[in-house]
Structures are given as C-alpha cells and as structure tokens.
Design an enzyme around this catalytic site. Sequence first.
Site, PDB file in Angstrom:
ATOM      1  N   PRO A   2       1.447   2.006   1.176  1.00 50.67           N
ATOM      2  CA  PRO A   2       1.010   3.051   0.271  1.00 50.67           C
ATOM      3  C   PRO A   2       2.008   3.525  -0.772  1.00 50.67           C
ATOM      4  O   PRO A   2       2.867   4.338  -0.491  1.00 50.67           O
ATOM      5  CB  PRO A   2       0.678   4.208   1.230  1.00 50.67           C
ATOM      6  CG  PRO A   2       1.512   3.961   2.436  1.00 50.67           C
ATOM      7  CD  PRO A   2       1.996   2.565   2.395  1.00 50.67           C
ATOM      8  N   GLU A   3       1.885   3.079  -2.014  1.00 51.59           N
ATOM      9  CA  GLU A   3       2.453   3.793  -3.146  1.00 51.59           C
ATOM     10  C   GLU A   3       1.239   4.213  -3.970  1.00 51.59           C
ATOM     11  O   GLU A   3       0.099   4.019  -3.525  1.00 51.59           O
ATOM     12  CB  GLU A   3       3.457   2.913  -3.907  1.00 51.59           C
ATOM     13  CG  GLU A   3       4.712   2.654  -3.072  1.00 51.59           C
ATOM     14  CD  GLU A   3       5.905   2.100  -3.830  1.00 51.59           C
ATOM     15  OE1 GLU A   3       6.025   2.371  -5.034  1.00 51.59           O
ATOM     16  OE2 GLU A   3       6.713   1.397  -3.211  1.00 51.59           O
ATOM     17  N   LYS A  51       0.200   9.910  -4.390  1.00 46.20           N
ATOM     18  CA  LYS A  51      -0.066   9.267  -3.108  1.00 46.20           C
ATOM     19  C   LYS A  51      -1.055  10.067  -2.264  1.00 46.20           C
ATOM     20  O   LYS A  51      -1.224   9.775  -1.082  1.00 46.20           O
ATOM     21  CB  LYS A  51       1.252   9.062  -2.352  1.00 46.20           C
ATOM     22  CG  LYS A  51       2.259   8.196  -3.109  1.00 46.20           C
ATOM     23  CD  LYS A  51       3.643   8.262  -2.491  1.00 46.20           C
ATOM     24  CE  LYS A  51       4.656   7.570  -3.386  1.00 46.20           C
ATOM     25  NZ  LYS A  51       6.043   7.880  -2.980  1.00 46.20           N
ATOM     26  N   ARG A 253      17.002   6.591   0.926  1.00 45.42           N
ATOM     27  CA  ARG A 253      16.345   5.300   1.064  1.00 45.42           C
ATOM     28  C   ARG A 253      17.120   4.224   0.333  1.00 45.42           C
ATOM     29  O   ARG A 253      17.790   4.500  -0.655  1.00 45.42           O
ATOM     30  CB  ARG A 253      14.914   5.366   0.517  1.00 45.42           C
ATOM     31  CG  ARG A 253      14.379   6.754   0.550  1.00 45.42           C
ATOM     32  CD  ARG A 253      13.061   6.980   1.205  1.00 45.42           C
ATOM     33  NE  ARG A 253      12.369   5.846   1.699  1.00 45.42           N
ATOM     34  CZ  ARG A 253      11.116   5.566   1.423  1.00 45.42           C
ATOM     35  NH1 ARG A 253      10.487   6.316   0.564  1.00 45.42           N
ATOM     36  NH2 ARG A 253      10.538   4.556   1.983  1.00 45.42           N
TER      37      ARG A 253
END
Length: 264
Positions: A2-3, A51, A253
């Site tokens: 999911p982006e 999102k 990240r």
Amino acid sequence: MPEGHTIRRLADDLTRDLVGQTLGVSSPQGRFDEAELVDGKRLVRAEAHGKHLFCVFANRRRLHVHLGLFGRVRRHPSPAPASALRLSTRLVLAGVRYTYTVTGPTACELVTPTAYRALQARLGEDPLHEAPDLAAIQAAFRRRRIPVGQLLLDQSVIAGIGNVYRAEILFLCGIDPSRPARDLSDDQIAAIFETTRRLLEAGVRDRRIITIAPDEIVGARSRLRRREAVYVYGRKQCRRCESALQTVLMGGRKLAFCPSCQRG
DNA sequence: TATGTATGGTAAG
DNA sequence: TTACCCTACATAA
C-alpha cells in the site's frame, strides 16, 4: 502493497464493483464490531485520500480503512470461499458479484463527521486529486529545514508517497535526500510534485510500482521483477549508472540513493 | 520452528 | 527517538 496508488486503485475498483449495491458487511475476526451498523446498507461512494480509504453508506455512516504496512485487500467472486473468511479477516464487503476482504489494517473503523474532518485536516495534497495545490506544497517545503528525504514521507505535505516512491522520486529528480527541504528551488519542488503525480498515475494503471521508462523494460511487463522495475529502491547498484548505492536511515526507514546521479 | 523483514503510523518519553 | 501495533512471507536453523 500500500502506497497511494494502491488505495486509489482500490477506491476505483470498489466504485466499479460495489457502489450502488447493498452490501453484506461483517468482521470474521470480530475486531470491527461496528460492521453491523453498515451491514445491509447501500454503498454510495468510495474514495481515496493519500493512503486512506473512505466508504460512504446510504445511512451516512463513513467507513475509514488504512492498510498500514501489513494490510491487504483481496477480491473474490461472490460468495467468497470459506478460506477467504479466515480468522485474520477484519472486514468483509460482500456485493452481488464480488466480495472484498481486508486483513491486517492499521485502521478499520466508522468515523464521525468530526473525526473525518480532523483526519482530512492533517492530510496534505493528494497528487491524484483533481486540482492539487502546488503553491501550498512549495510553502510547506519552505517552512521546514528537515531533509527532503524525511519530508516526502510526511503525509501532511504530500499524501500518498511511501518508502518506495520516496526513493524513486528523489532519484528521478536527481536530488540528494539529505538536502534541507527549504533549500530546494520552486522548480525542484515542482519537479518532485510532477514526478510524484506521474508515478502514482502509472501505479494506478499498472497496479504496481514501475518507475523505469517504458523503453527500458525488456520482455513481458508481468515478468518484470520488482527490483528490475525501479532505479534504486531495494537495490545495491544504481540501475542507471551502476554505481554502488548508499543507504541512510531517514524518517526511521531505509532510503537508498545514488551518490553519483543525485547531487542536486 | 524461529527469525527477520516489509510499500505505515501513532503515541509515549 | 523509541516502542508498539498489525500480517505474511522468505530464509535460516
């Protein structure tokens, strides 16, 4: 999965497959106990913002789903096979021809109008929406001295960019991720925005992230492995110049970039 | 079987 | 910054 492109695609698919129908809504897992409040109601609209997915029902209830890192949506012919209704299934939306199931979402809830407004208020421009406000994005960059690589993950500036797109956008724009956001020129910010929109639109069409140019694809697109579909994300070497990529932790990240292609 | 990792986000410190 | 939540899959043992 999911982006932003995944969620937009999902909203489009739901619009095609379920909108206008009375849905069977349930939660085999039991953790979405508000399911009964929209069960048997007609789905009026499905829409995406970044999102986040929103489904509006005829009784004015609004369902909010955020897939997070682990969330997944599956589509089955109705009636869904028993295997699709396993214990980890948080949400079932059963329509006439298709049944959608959701596992592992970060959020699956009914939101009040107030909560919905609050949610919208902290989401930035969605490049997939009708008339996104570039000037607002440029102003947001100006206000921040954090590295641009960190800013791109901030959903209150541009909604929908995730870790893969972040790396690819910065690569395609030739920008060093460590540069303070406020130091970028208006043209660079515009380029980031246009690149984001272009990649997200392609992602919606392709149902996956492919950032390399069409003429760089050899053989069947469906057989293109993820690592070969991008320039830097998850790679050790730059797909364009073969330089060894550098990896930094930014916004908690991993972010890979090419020290040779991204000096700007 | 256990471990590590993953396209995300929140809340506490 | 850190801890934590959510699930599935790949790889190691």
